[in-house]
Structures are given as C-alpha cells and as structure tokens.
Design a protein around this motif. Structure first.
Motif, short mmCIF file in Angstrom:
data_model
loop_
_atom_site.label_atom_id
_atom_site.label_comp_id
_atom_site.label_asym_id
_atom_site.label_seq_id
_atom_site.Cartn_x
_atom_site.Cartn_y
_atom_site.Cartn_z
N ARG A 173 0.84 -1.21 0.00
CA ARG A 173 0.00 0.00 0.00
C ARG A 173 0.86 1.25 0.00
O ARG A 173 0.56 2.24 -0.69
N ALA A 174 1.95 1.22 0.76
CA ALA A 174 2.80 2.41 0.88
C ALA A 174 3.44 2.77 -0.45
O ALA A 174 3.72 3.96 -0.71
N PHE A 175 3.67 1.78 -1.32
CA PHE A 175 4.35 2.05 -2.59
C PHE A 175 3.46 1.80 -3.80
O PHE A 175 3.96 1.64 -4.92
N ALA A 176 2.17 1.81 -3.58
CA ALA A 176 1.24 1.66 -4.70
C ALA A 176 1.44 2.78 -5.71
O ALA A 176 1.55 3.95 -5.34
N GLY A 177 1.51 2.43 -6.98
CA GLY A 177 1.65 3.43 -8.03
C GLY A 177 3.07 3.90 -8.26
O GLY A 177 3.31 4.75 -9.12
N ALA A 178 4.04 3.37 -7.52
CA ALA A 178 5.42 3.80 -7.69
C ALA A 178 5.98 3.30 -9.02
O ALA A 178 5.59 2.24 -9.52
N GLY A 179 6.91 4.06 -9.58
CA GLY A 179 7.52 3.71 -10.85
C GLY A 179 8.81 2.95 -10.69
O GLY A 179 9.02 2.25 -9.70
N TRP A 180 9.68 3.10 -11.73
CA TRP A 180 10.95 2.38 -11.80
C TRP A 180 10.68 0.89 -11.69
O TRP A 180 9.71 0.38 -12.26
N GLN A 181 11.50 0.12 -10.98
CA GLN A 181 11.27 -1.31 -10.83
C GLN A 181 10.65 -1.65 -9.48
O GLN A 181 10.73 -2.79 -9.01
N VAL A 182 9.98 -0.66 -8.88
CA VAL A 182 9.38 -0.87 -7.56
C VAL A 182 8.33 -1.99 -7.58
O VAL A 182 8.31 -2.83 -6.66
N PRO A 183 7.44 -2.08 -8.58
CA PRO A 183 6.49 -3.20 -8.57
C PRO A 183 7.18 -4.56 -8.53
O PRO A 183 6.73 -5.48 -7.82
N GLU A 184 8.28 -4.72 -9.27
CA GLU A 184 9.00 -5.98 -9.26
C GLU A 184 9.65 -6.24 -7.90
O GLU A 184 9.67 -7.37 -7.40
N LEU A 185 10.18 -5.19 -7.28
CA LEU A 185 10.78 -5.35 -5.96
C LEU A 185 9.72 -5.70 -4.91
O LEU A 185 9.97 -6.50 -4.01
N LEU A 186 8.55 -5.11 -5.03
CA LEU A 186 7.46 -5.45 -4.11
C LEU A 186 7.04 -6.91 -4.29
O LEU A 186 6.75 -7.60 -3.30
N ALA A 187 7.00 -7.36 -5.53
CA ALA A 187 6.65 -8.77 -5.79
C ALA A 187 7.70 -9.69 -5.17
O ALA A 187 7.36 -10.74 -4.59
#
Length: 399
Positions: free
Chosen positions: A241-255
């Motif tokens: 939730r804290a990093f929802a919508g973040a760019g760069w490779q953040v979605p992959e790091l969250l996964a």
C-alpha cells in the motif's frame, strides 16, 4: 566466578561475552533464533568502535568482509540516471571506516567466542530476583540462576519488557518505517546502490561484491495502523500500500518482497530510557539506546556499549550497582550524540516533495565542479565523525 546471562547473539551480545570471558566472568548467550543469521543489511563501523575491534584483534578480519561498494546511482521513475555519488560519501564513511553485512560481523564475533555457551532456539520468559542473583525461566530449557542478566536483544527487547515494563513506554518513533529484504541479483548492479527517491518515500537496492543476491530497502511514512510485528502477511500488505503506483522497478521489488523469507519491517524508532539497569539486570545496545537505522550508528553503539559495560563491570569487580552506574556515566554522552544524528539524516533519506528531489539531485550533479567541494564534503561527514568519536574508552586489555 560471576555467571552472566546475555540475551541476544547479534553484535552487542557476543561482543560483551568476548570481553567478559577474558576477564574472569562466565557468560552464557541465549538466542531465540534456531540458527545464527547470515547476511542481513549493510552496517557501518567507525570511530570508537574501530578502536574496540582493534583491542579485540578483529579489525583485519572484519575488513576482509568489506562490501566493496563503489557508487550510489540515483534514478527517476523511468530508470533514468539523475546523479551519482561515491558510495563512501553516500554512507558518510571516510578514512578507515568499515562497511559489511551485519550477519558477517555477528558471525565473526560468535566465532571469536568458542569458549562461550550459546543457547540457540530459546528465549527468556521470566526474570525473578533471587538471593545474590536472578532466577531465569526459559521457553525451552530448564530454569537457571545467574549472577547478572544483560539484555542485548534489540529494539523490542524481551529483557527490557520483563524487567522494565512495556516497550511502548521507551520507544520514540521517528515517523517513518523501514523494510529490508533479499531480492534476486538481477534487480541490482554489483557494488552499486541504486536509489529511487520519490516524494515522501524512497526505494533502494544494492548488491555487495560477489554476492549471489541483492538487498532491497524501502523507506516510507509510518502507516496510520501499524501491523503486528508477528503478522508478516499484514506487513507485506502495508508495504504494498505504501508504494502503490510507484515507478521504476518498484512493482518488481514489491513482488520479490512478497516472497522474501527474511523481510524486516519495523518503525524507525529510538529507545530512550532514564536508566539502563535495575538490580542485577542491565541492557546494552539497541535494547537500551537504539538510535534507529537513520543514525547509521547502531552497530558502533553496540560494540562500544559492550566494551564500556564490560570495562565497568571489571572495574567494579562484578558488583552490579557500581558496574552499571559507571557504564551509564561513560555511555550517556556518546549515546546522546549518536541519537541526534538520526533526525538530521532522515531528512536527506526521505524527501518530502518533487522540488526537494530536484534540488538534491542538482546539487549532487554540481558537486564535483563546485569550488570548495572538500569543505562541503566535510560539512556532511563532520557530524558523523564527531558523534562516532564522542567517548574516551577506558583501558581494558584484551586478556
């Protein structure tokens, strides 16, 4: 011989055991983890803590585990480079300062204490004053009596809770949370810290020299409802939730964080206490005076605190009242100086607006070309250097 139980096999606990064992005490270390932890995040050792390693004869061994980091690279939401910075300057290091993985340092300290009893996969459940000592109940082992009990068991110390009361009375949150975990090596460059600053939150990922994997770090404002420390699923959800919508490779790091077995998730907090001992029970390191990861001095505080406590107990002949009093007199100014670093550092770690990010990256790009560059660098490192050396260590021979 004075029997001392130390709770916690991180940095401060084994370091304290090392010094006590060599000066006639009989330390035992209890650790709740079933095995000693490997890896972990990067930590710095500087100032007076280097002197402690010298006196233990361990500095060269520790230096061989240096992370080898060479560069910090700042990127935007599309991965475009904004600025670069020397890794040592980024970490506030200069001269002989050391950087290594926390698990490597802990392993070195444990290996240096082969004559110390370690009780792994166990924990303290009760502390009861007894004649001339403390009766200790364990979760798994039988009850035992010790002359002294020392909590070196971190920010959420069980010894502190049992001896002093609920931890909330002593924790001072800094308004931000931190999460750290292992991620696949492909998300990082070897010996490079990739940093993605965004308004109100920062993500970084790095891979140390020769490491088979990488570490991701997330900094963000504390959630309104903090998940329970034992509820890892809720922590992962709060991080997402804290990093929802973040760019760069953040979605992959969250996964990757969603599957990481070693996720560390906690509030960035300090421990503030009026006293670090009661009767025959004392505290050292984060359990007594955590400065928070924002200070960059937690490991050094643990090493110096262990040395200062051992010195005072040796000088007092094992007498707890005199030993604990001397320890506090020595350490209080040092602790205060290092805790003060945290809020100052945190302001540069998490920037509040896009304008602040643009200004910071502009200054980083211009710094190599600005007149008075060395003076500007000293302004950055001098507060850290002063705090790291803000103690006069007593003379305690290694043996």
């Amino acid at each position: 011989m004075t029997d001392v139980l130390i709770s916690g096999a991180g940095v401060a606990g084994p370091a304290l055991a090392w010094w006590l064992r060599r000066h006639g005490f009989r330390p035992t270390v209890v650790e709740r983890a079933p095995a000693l932890r490997h890896g972990g995040y990067k930590v710095d050792v500087r100032g007076a803590a280097l002197t402690v390693l010298d006196r233990m004869g361990l500095r060269e061994q520790v230096a061989r585990h240096d992370t080898g980091m060479r560069l910090a690279r700042f990127v935007d939401e599309r991965g475009r480079q904004l600025a670069t910075m020397d890794a040592a300057l980024f970490g506030g290091r200069e001269g002989d300062d050391l950087e290594l993985l926390r698990g490597d340092l802990a392993r070195i300290l444990v290996d240096a204490t082969p004559d110390v009893e370690y009780l792994l996969d166990d924990s303290i459940t009760a502390l009861t004053p007894a004649a001339g000592g403390v009766q200790v109940a364990f979760a798994r082992g039988r009850s035992r009596r010790f002359d002294l009990v020392i909590g070196a068991d971190g920010l959420h110390s069980a010894v502190r809770r049992l001896a002093f009361g609920p931890g909330s009375a002593y924790l001072r949150p800094l308004g931000h949370h931190i999460a750290i975990c292992t991620v696949p090596a492909r998300y990082a460059e070897e010996r490079v810290e990739l940093m993605h600053p965004a308004p109100g939150r920062t993500v970084g990922v790095y891979r140390t020299a020769g490491a088979p994997d990488a570490r991701a770090i997330f900094l963000f404002p504390s959630p309104a409802e903090e998940p329970d420390r034992r509820d890892v699923a809720a922590q992962r959800a709060a991080l997402a939730r804290a990093f929802a919508g973040a760019g760069w490779q953040v979605p992959e790091l969250l996964a990757a964080a969603a599957d990481a077995p070693d996720l560390y998730f906690d509030a960035m907090s300090q421990v503030r206490m009026e006293g670090w001992s009661t009767g025959r029970i004392g505290l050292v390191g984060d359990a007594a005076y955590a400065a928070s990861p924002a200070s960059g001095q937690g490991t050094s505080l643990g090493l110096v605190g262990a040395y200062a406590l051992a010195s005072s107990l040796v000088e007092a002949g094992g007498d707890p009242a005199a030993g604990f009093a001397g320890y506090e007199r020595r350490m209080r100014p040092f602790v205060a100086a290092n805790q003060q670093l945290a809020e100052r550092n945190l302001k540069g770690m998490v920037l509040g607006s896009a304008a602040a990010i643009r200004f910071q990256t502009l200054m980083l790009r211009m710094m190599p070309h600005l007149p008075g560059r060395e003076r500007m660098i000293r302004r950055v490192t001098e507060p850290i250097r002063a705090a790291a050396g803000a103690i006069t260590l007593p003379d305690l021979p290694a043996a």
